[in-house]
Design a protein around this motif. Structure first.
Motif, PDB file in Angstrom:
ATOM      1  N   LEU A 191      13.243  -5.263 -15.067  1.00 11.90           N
ATOM      2  CA  LEU A 191      12.565  -4.184 -14.360  1.00 11.90           C
ATOM      3  C   LEU A 191      11.183  -4.617 -13.887  1.00 11.90           C
ATOM      4  N   ALA A 192      10.476  -5.371 -14.709  1.00 17.96           N
ATOM      5  CA  ALA A 192       9.134  -5.835 -14.329  1.00 17.96           C
ATOM      6  C   ALA A 192       9.190  -6.747 -13.105  1.00 17.96           C
ATOM      7  N   ASP A 193      10.216  -7.609 -13.037  1.00 20.73           N
ATOM      8  CA  ASP A 193      10.354  -8.501 -11.883  1.00 20.73           C
ATOM      9  C   ASP A 193      10.608  -7.705 -10.606  1.00 20.73           C
ATOM     10  N   TYR A 194      11.453  -6.687 -10.701  1.00 22.19           N
ATOM     11  CA  TYR A 194      11.722  -5.848  -9.533  1.00 22.19           C
ATOM     12  C   TYR A 194      10.469  -5.091  -9.104  1.00 22.19           C
ATOM     13  N   LEU A 195       9.725  -4.576 -10.070  1.00 26.27           N
ATOM     14  CA  LEU A 195       8.514  -3.814  -9.744  1.00 26.27           C
ATOM     15  C   LEU A 195       7.432  -4.708  -9.145  1.00 26.27           C
ATOM     16  N   GLN A 196       7.459  -5.987  -9.440  1.00 20.65           N
ATOM     17  CA  GLN A 196       6.502  -6.900  -8.813  1.00 20.65           C
ATOM     18  C   GLN A 196       6.754  -6.972  -7.311  1.00 20.65           C
ATOM     19  N   THR A 197       8.027  -7.021  -6.918  1.00 25.48           N
ATOM     20  CA  THR A 197       8.361  -7.006  -5.492  1.00 25.48           C
ATOM     21  C   THR A 197       7.938  -5.697  -4.849  1.00 25.48           C
ATOM     22  N   LEU A 316      -4.253   7.136   6.894  1.00 24.45           N
ATOM     23  CA  LEU A 316      -5.101   7.001   5.711  1.00 24.45           C
ATOM     24  C   LEU A 316      -4.599   7.863   4.562  1.00 24.45           C
ATOM     25  N   VAL A 317      -4.073   9.038   4.868  1.00 24.74           N
ATOM     26  CA  VAL A 317      -3.504   9.892   3.825  1.00 24.74           C
ATOM     27  C   VAL A 317      -2.302   9.204   3.183  1.00 24.74           C
ATOM     28  N   MET A 318      -1.426   8.650   4.009  1.00 24.57           N
ATOM     29  CA  MET A 318      -0.263   7.930   3.475  1.00 24.57           C
ATOM     30  C   MET A 318      -0.701   6.707   2.676  1.00 24.57           C
ATOM     31  N   ALA A 319      -1.696   5.986   3.167  1.00 23.65           N
ATOM     32  CA  ALA A 319      -2.203   4.813   2.444  1.00 23.65           C
ATOM     33  C   ALA A 319      -2.747   5.199   1.081  1.00 23.65           C
ATOM     34  N   ASN A 320      -3.364   6.377   0.983  1.00 26.40           N
ATOM     35  CA  ASN A 320      -3.904   6.835  -0.283  1.00 26.40           C
ATOM     36  C   ASN A 320      -2.796   7.043  -1.308  1.00 26.40           C
ATOM     37  N   TYR A 321      -1.725   7.740  -0.911  1.00 29.52           N
ATOM     38  CA  TYR A 321      -0.621   7.973  -1.845  1.00 29.52           C
ATOM     39  C   TYR A 321       0.047   6.659  -2.246  1.00 29.52           C
ATOM     40  N   ILE A 322       0.209   5.762  -1.284  1.00 30.15           N
ATOM     41  CA  ILE A 322       0.861   4.489  -1.579  1.00 30.15           C
ATOM     42  C   ILE A 322      -0.001   3.651  -2.519  1.00 30.15           C
ATOM     43  N   SER A 323      -1.310   3.634  -2.300  1.00 29.29           N
ATOM     44  CA  SER A 323      -2.206   2.867  -3.163  1.00 29.29           C
ATOM     45  C   SER A 323      -2.194   3.417  -4.594  1.00 29.29           C
ATOM     46  N   ARG A 324      -2.160   4.735  -4.720  1.00 31.56           N
ATOM     47  CA  ARG A 324      -2.131   5.331  -6.055  1.00 31.56           C
ATOM     48  C   ARG A 324      -0.802   5.049  -6.751  1.00 31.56           C
ATOM     49  N   ALA A 325       0.288   5.078  -5.992  1.00 30.99           N
ATOM     50  CA  ALA A 325       1.581   4.716  -6.570  1.00 30.99           C
ATOM     51  C   ALA A 325       1.584   3.262  -7.007  1.00 30.99           C
ATOM     52  N   ASN A 326       0.979   2.393  -6.200  1.00 32.41           N
ATOM     53  CA  ASN A 326       0.925   0.970  -6.542  1.00 32.41           C
ATOM     54  C   ASN A 326       0.090   0.743  -7.800  1.00 32.41           C
ATOM     55  N   ALA A 327      -1.011   1.470  -7.942  1.00 30.33           N
ATOM     56  CA  ALA A 327      -1.839   1.347  -9.144  1.00 30.33           C
ATOM     57  C   ALA A 327      -1.045   1.742 -10.390  1.00 30.33           C
ATOM     58  N   ALA A 328      -0.241   2.809 -10.271  1.00 33.77           N
ATOM     59  CA  ALA A 328       0.584   3.230 -11.403  1.00 33.77           C
ATOM     60  C   ALA A 328       1.669   2.212 -11.706  1.00 33.77           C
ATOM     61  N   ILE A 329       2.192   1.546 -10.685  1.00 35.20           N
ATOM     62  CA  ILE A 329       3.205   0.509 -10.908  1.00 35.20           C
ATOM     63  C   ILE A 329       2.591  -0.686 -11.635  1.00 35.20           C
ATOM     64  N   ILE A 330       1.358  -1.036 -11.296  1.00 35.20           N
ATOM     65  CA  ILE A 330       0.684  -2.143 -11.988  1.00 35.20           C
ATOM     66  C   ILE A 330       0.515  -1.802 -13.471  1.00 35.20           C
ATOM     67  N   ASP A 331       0.143  -0.555 -13.773  1.00 37.64           N
ATOM     68  CA  ASP A 331       0.036  -0.127 -15.175  1.00 37.64           C
ATOM     69  C   ASP A 331       1.409  -0.160 -15.848  1.00 37.64           C
ATOM     70  N   LEU A 332       2.434   0.252 -15.124  1.00 34.04           N
ATOM     71  CA  LEU A 332       3.795   0.258 -15.676  1.00 34.04           C
ATOM     72  C   LEU A 332       4.244  -1.155 -16.016  1.00 34.04           C
TER      73      LEU A 332
END
Length: 339
Positions: A191-197, A316-332
């Motif tokens: 799962l971690a390898d897939y989330l890296q992609t 910019l609104v879409m970029a904000n949601y995507i960046s926050r999702a990416n930050a949560a994926i890094i924590d995951l």
């Protein structure tokens, strides 16, 4: 002297032939405009667990680990092909040839499906790197990576349809107790390898969306020379051309639409390992951010106002949601990497 009255000019008569030509053209143009409006709609979300349960019942197979993730991939590709208007990216005739929002949505969705198909082939279906890959997945992966705009035979739709057949083959064997030659390993490292992609994709999309208003991008210093001296970093001004703003936006919408479905499926299939790693909340946060990115666009066009201007900037609104999702994926991923 007698004044001669000017004769009244004869009323022009419309040619019956002209009307016969103009009327069908006008009706055809109205039909094309109507179809463009009708087809320009993103598909609705679906419940991965519910649709998988119904499908496994239809094919008379029991639910098993990996079934939801696999069928979610199948359903995503089917949606790509069978949504309103069908598959538009390779259209060469009106109205599809005049449309760009949905074709860009299709490309984003296809990218997410390709990533999951590659993960299924290389990671989820194999116990280790030296194990043999599943034959059906080995055929589905390159089929999904066929060009997305090919209209000559074999067309993009036919290749993706064959990939769905191969995925159905894997799904049937995955839950077949008598033919246990298909596997799904719900491990933390897979799962971690897939989330890296996924993280790399989201990071790229966020940068491209943010460039809608222009930004200075600092490039990393080039490789060191023989003496070990690296050159200075360079700042480059990057701005998305105005005619590409909506292309990037809808590509991001398509990618996040499909990724959201995939992560909901992964939440089900990887539930035990997520609980053991205390990673449930992180995955739920990713899903919540992606759900926000799928809210309906309250404008007939993608607006590109300045960051603090009077008009909205949807990129910019879409970029904000995507960046926050990416930050949560890094924590995951960090949680999954812990012992």
């Amino acid at each position: 002297m007698n004044a001669t009255a000017n004769p009244t000019p004869a009323r022009r008569r419309r040619s019956p032939l002209g009307l016969a030509i103009a009327l069908p053209i006008a009706l055809l143009m109205l039909l094309v405009l109507f179809l463009m409006w009708w087809w320009d709609k993103e598909p609705e979300q679906f419940d991965p667990v519910a649709v998988t349960t119904a499908h496994m019942k239809d094919i008379e197979r029991p639910m098993s680990t990996g079934a939801v993730t696999t069928y979610t991939l199948i359903r995503s590709v089917d949606t790509l092909l069978d949504k309103r208007g069908g598959y538009l990216s390779n259209d060469r005739l009106p109205p599809g040839v005049f449309m760009d929002n949905i074709p860009n949505w299709e490309f984003g969705s296809l990218t997410a499906s390709r990533d999951l198909a590659r993960a299924l082939r290389n990671d989820f279906s194999r116990s280790q790197t030296q194990s043999t890959e599943d034959k059906a997945l080995g055929e589905a992966d390159p089929l999904l990576n066929s060009p997305n705009d090919r209209w000559l035979l074999p067309s993009s739709e036919s290749q993706y349809g064959k990939a769905v057949d191969d995925l159905e083959n894997y799904l049937g064997r995955l839950s077949d107790a008598e033919d246990a030659n298909a596997h799904f390993y719900a491990r933390a490292d897979n799962l971690a390898d897939y989330l890296q992609t996924v993280s790399a994709r989201l990071g790229s999309l966020s940068q491209r969306l943010s460039a809608s208003v222009g930004q200075l991008k600092v490039d990393a210093a080039p490789n060191a020379d023989v003496a070990g001296n690296a050159g200075p970093a360079k700042a480059v001004y990057v701005k998305t051309p105005w005619n590409k703003i909506d292309d990037n936006f809808y590509e991001a919408r398509g990618y996040t639409w499909t990724l959201l479905e995939q992560l909901k499926a992964i939440r089900h299939d990887f539930a035990p390992i997520l609980r053991s790693k205390n990673a449930d909340a992180s995955l739920q946060q990713v899903i919540r951010e992606l759900e926000e990115s799928q809210k309906s666009l309250g404008s007939p066009v993608v607006l590109n106002g300045s960051p603090f201007g009077f008009f909205a900037n949807h990129s910019l609104v879409m970029a904000n949601y995507i960046s926050r999702a990416n930050a949560a994926i890094i924590d995951l991923r960090a949680l999954l990497g812990r012992g």
